[in-house]
Design a protein around this motif. Structure first.
Motif, PDB file in Angstrom:
ATOM      1  N   PHE A 111       0.607  -1.465  -0.190  1.00 48.03           N
ATOM      2  CA  PHE A 111      -0.348   0.114   0.047  1.00 48.03           C
ATOM      3  C   PHE A 111       0.728   1.275   0.266  1.00 48.03           C
ATOM      4  O   PHE A 111       2.288   1.413   0.523  1.00 48.03           O
ATOM      5  N   GLN A 112       0.282   2.117  -0.619  1.00 46.99           N
ATOM      6  CA  GLN A 112       0.496   3.360  -0.446  1.00 46.99           C
ATOM      7  C   GLN A 112       1.808   4.072   0.516  1.00 46.99           C
ATOM      8  O   GLN A 112       2.814   4.694   1.221  1.00 46.99           O
ATOM      9  N   ASP A 113       0.842   3.832   1.507  1.00 54.94           N
ATOM     10  CA  ASP A 113       1.291   4.232   2.985  1.00 54.94           C
ATOM     11  C   ASP A 113       1.748   3.226   4.040  1.00 54.94           C
ATOM     12  O   ASP A 113       2.759   2.820   4.701  1.00 54.94           O
ATOM     13  N   ALA A 169      11.714   1.495   4.710  1.00 59.54           N
ATOM     14  CA  ALA A 169      10.040   1.555   5.097  1.00 59.54           C
ATOM     15  C   ALA A 169       9.015   0.709   4.003  1.00 59.54           C
ATOM     16  O   ALA A 169       8.267  -0.405   3.999  1.00 59.54           O
ATOM     17  N   GLN A 170       9.632   1.076   3.525  1.00 56.23           N
ATOM     18  CA  GLN A 170       9.306   0.894   1.696  1.00 56.23           C
ATOM     19  C   GLN A 170       9.169  -0.768   1.499  1.00 56.23           C
ATOM     20  O   GLN A 170       8.932  -1.741   1.183  1.00 56.23           O
ATOM     21  N   ARG A 171      10.476  -0.856   2.296  1.00 53.69           N
ATOM     22  CA  ARG A 171      11.248  -2.326   1.026  1.00 53.69           C
ATOM     23  C   ARG A 171      11.232  -3.776   2.294  1.00 53.69           C
ATOM     24  O   ARG A 171      10.660  -4.450   1.872  1.00 53.69           O
ATOM     25  N   VAL A 172      10.191  -2.848   3.755  1.00 48.66           N
ATOM     26  CA  VAL A 172       9.938  -3.983   4.340  1.00 48.66           C
ATOM     27  C   VAL A 172       8.036  -3.994   4.103  1.00 48.66           C
ATOM     28  O   VAL A 172       8.436  -5.275   3.988  1.00 48.66           O
ATOM     29  N   ALA A 173       7.798  -2.968   3.996  1.00 47.00           N
ATOM     30  CA  ALA A 173       6.410  -3.524   3.149  1.00 47.00           C
ATOM     31  C   ALA A 173       6.659  -4.721   1.936  1.00 47.00           C
ATOM     32  O   ALA A 173       5.547  -5.709   1.743  1.00 47.00           O
ATOM     33  N   LEU A 174       7.720  -4.162   0.811  1.00 45.47           N
ATOM     34  CA  LEU A 174       7.499  -5.023  -0.433  1.00 45.47           C
ATOM     35  C   LEU A 174       7.815  -6.367   0.416  1.00 45.47           C
ATOM     36  O   LEU A 174       7.407  -7.182   0.223  1.00 45.47           O
ATOM     37  N   ALA A 175       8.801  -7.021   0.910  1.00 44.61           N
ATOM     38  CA  ALA A 175       9.305  -7.683   1.940  1.00 44.61           C
ATOM     39  C   ALA A 175       8.271  -8.621   2.604  1.00 44.61           C
ATOM     40  O   ALA A 175       8.117 -10.366   2.104  1.00 44.61           O
ATOM     41  N   ARG A 176       7.203  -8.078   3.319  1.00 48.69           N
ATOM     42  CA  ARG A 176       6.196  -8.217   3.264  1.00 48.69           C
ATOM     43  C   ARG A 176       5.226  -9.137   3.034  1.00 48.69           C
ATOM     44  O   ARG A 176       4.352 -10.153   2.847  1.00 48.69           O
ATOM     45  N   ALA A 177       5.135  -8.673   1.807  1.00 48.67           N
ATOM     46  CA  ALA A 177       4.111  -9.201   0.202  1.00 48.67           C
ATOM     47  C   ALA A 177       4.811 -10.419  -0.353  1.00 48.67           C
ATOM     48  O   ALA A 177       4.320 -11.134  -0.317  1.00 48.67           O
ATOM     49  N   GLU A 189       1.066   3.016  -6.099  1.00 53.03           N
ATOM     50  CA  GLU A 189       1.753   4.582  -5.908  1.00 53.03           C
ATOM     51  C   GLU A 189       3.355   4.016  -4.460  1.00 53.03           C
ATOM     52  O   GLU A 189       2.970   4.781  -3.213  1.00 53.03           O
ATOM     53  N   PRO A 190       4.415   2.692  -4.676  1.00 45.81           N
ATOM     54  CA  PRO A 190       4.930   2.979  -3.483  1.00 45.81           C
ATOM     55  C   PRO A 190       5.810   3.537  -3.715  1.00 45.81           C
ATOM     56  O   PRO A 190       6.574   3.882  -2.171  1.00 45.81           O
ATOM     57  N   LEU A 191       6.192   4.388  -4.376  1.00 50.34           N
ATOM     58  CA  LEU A 191       7.213   5.463  -4.683  1.00 50.34           C
ATOM     59  C   LEU A 191       6.668   6.596  -3.971  1.00 50.34           C
ATOM     60  O   LEU A 191       7.084   7.853  -3.317  1.00 50.34           O
ATOM     61  N   ALA A 192       5.584   7.413  -3.876  1.00 54.61           N
ATOM     62  CA  ALA A 192       4.338   8.571  -3.879  1.00 54.61           C
ATOM     63  C   ALA A 192       5.166   9.138  -1.971  1.00 54.61           C
ATOM     64  O   ALA A 192       5.490  10.202  -2.001  1.00 54.61           O
ATOM     65  N   ALA A 193       5.887   7.999  -1.066  1.00 49.64           N
ATOM     66  CA  ALA A 193       5.147   8.297   0.456  1.00 49.64           C
ATOM     67  C   ALA A 193       7.137   9.378   0.156  1.00 49.64           C
ATOM     68  O   ALA A 193       7.391   9.557   1.196  1.00 49.64           O
ATOM     69  N   LEU A 194       7.864   9.101  -0.483  1.00 48.31           N
ATOM     70  CA  LEU A 194       8.985   9.019  -0.817  1.00 48.31           C
ATOM     71  C   LEU A 194       9.433  10.372  -1.368  1.00 48.31           C
ATOM     72  O   LEU A 194       9.077  10.780  -1.849  1.00 48.31           O
TER      73      LEU A 194
END
Length: 379
Positions: A111-113, A169-177, A189-194
């Motif tokens: 997710f985006q967030d 945090a984005q990479r942790v979320a990717l690893a979780r998925a 929007e995986p990069l929108a928060a960066l």
């Protein structure tokens, strides 16, 4: 960051927080099988209707691109099972998923967030998915450690989300998925928060990981650079409909709507060709190098436009229009001039050139474009 508390890992997770999955790692597809993803998504939400078709082969990265409100996120949530289909179908590896609950789909979502559990370490955030699928605590944590290592986060395994940077945090979320071995990976929007600097690094890392992903990935973004760099194929959605799809290079070279033209930075017009002359539907004629007949698009970049304060004499440009400066704005290291008049267009020029021409809103100018810098193609 949203406050989230995990449910009992032995129970079904909340699908909005933990896209899950029931993976089938032994499933193998061949060229004789249907596409890995075969979807016709029809979703009615009030007065808005999404009606798009998506297909993809294993290993494909497809980007859904479009303006705000186009239906991109609705499509992603429909693929995840978080929004029910009004009509249509959804097949993954030949299996019907239309009525499969979200937690039972072989789908992973970033997710985006990110929606990481704030009180769990990076390791336990990643281990949560495998635990929900029946893995023992030790096995789940071992799998999580492996994924964190693969994404370059081994030294941050014990860190809580608040101690991680946006890219981490984005990479942790990717690893979780990815830890649940999904057959469909959805990225919203995986990069929108960066921030801009972090975005460059994470985009490069994400490209490598997606290149290694053997199933289907669908990326939703409004950023053309993210789409061009990360995806094999672009699907452009406007008003709930697919208006164009193809490879990034084809989309960039042959835009078919004003939105796409603006996205890739081109002036775009529609008209009828008679040999090397295109008579525009709304405007003057344009001379091109292509010899065509019938309805066509004509495109050229703002950098192809040369501006003059007085009508040029002896110019080799075959296209000449009288215009007026409607506005000026900084565009990268150049000045972008928006012009009205015989042919509305955008022109790019250096700061020095803009000063020498004494450009300002309302200033009359002549715009020229060489025929060799235009590109015409069938509409």
């Amino acid at each position: 960051m949203p406050d989230a508390t995990p449910a009992d890992p032995d129970a079904n997770p909340d699908p909005s927080l933990n896209p899950g999955l029931n993976p089938d790692p032994d499933h193998v597809t061949t060229d004789t099988h249907p596409p890995a993803l075969d979807a016709h998504l029809v979703v009615d939400r009030g007065t808005f209707r999404l009606d798009i078709t998506l297909t993809a082969a294993p290993g494909d990265v497809v980007a859904l691109l479009g303006p705000n409100g186009a239906g991109k996120t609705t499509a992603l949530r429909a693929l995840a099972g978080l929004v029910p289909l009004t009509h249509g179908h959804l097949r993954l590896d030949g299996a019907e998923l239309d009525h499969t609950p979200p937690e039972s789909r072989p789908v992973g979502v970033v997710f985006q967030d990110y929606l990481l559990f704030p009180h769990l370490s990076a390791l336990d955030n990643v281990a949560f998915g495998p635990r929900c699928h029946g893995a023992t605590k030790a096995s789940a944590r071992a799998q999580a450690a492996e994924w964190l290592d693969r994404l370059g986060l081994a030294e941050h395994a014990g860190a809580k989300p608040r101690k991680l940077s946006g890219g981490q945090a984005q990479r942790v979320a990717l690893a979780r998925a990815l830890a649940t071995h999904p057959r469909l990976l959805l990225l919203d929007e995986p990069l929108a928060a960066l921030d801009a600097r972090t975005r460059l690094e994470v985009r490069a890392r994400l490209r490598r990981h997606l290149a290694e992903f053997e199933a289907v990935a669908v990326l939703v973004t409004h950023d053309p650079l993210d789409a061009m760099v990360l995806a094999d194929r672009l699907v452009v959605v406007e008003h709930g409909q697919v208006v164009q799809e193809g490879s990034p290079s084809d989309i960039a070279r042959h835009p078919r709507t004003d939105y796409i033209a603006q996205l890739v930075g081109l002036n775009l017009y529609r008209g009828r060709a008679e040999g090397h002359t295109v008579r525009l539907d709304a405007g003057p004629a344009v001379t091109t190098t292509e010899d065509l007949s019938g309805p066509v698009f004509v495109a050229f970049p703002p950098s192809a436009v040369t501006l003059h304060r007085h009508r040029p004499t002896g110019s080799s440009a075959r296209n000449l229009w009288r215009c007026e400066v409607a506005g000026l704005e900084t565009h990268g290291d150049q000045i972008r001039a928006d012009l009205t008049g015989e042919l509305p267009l955008a022109a790019d020029l250096t700061t020095v050139a803009a000063a020498e021409l004494d450009l300002h809103p309302g200033a009359p100018v002549w715009a020229t474009v060489k025929a060799t810098q235009t590109h015409a193609y069938p509409a």
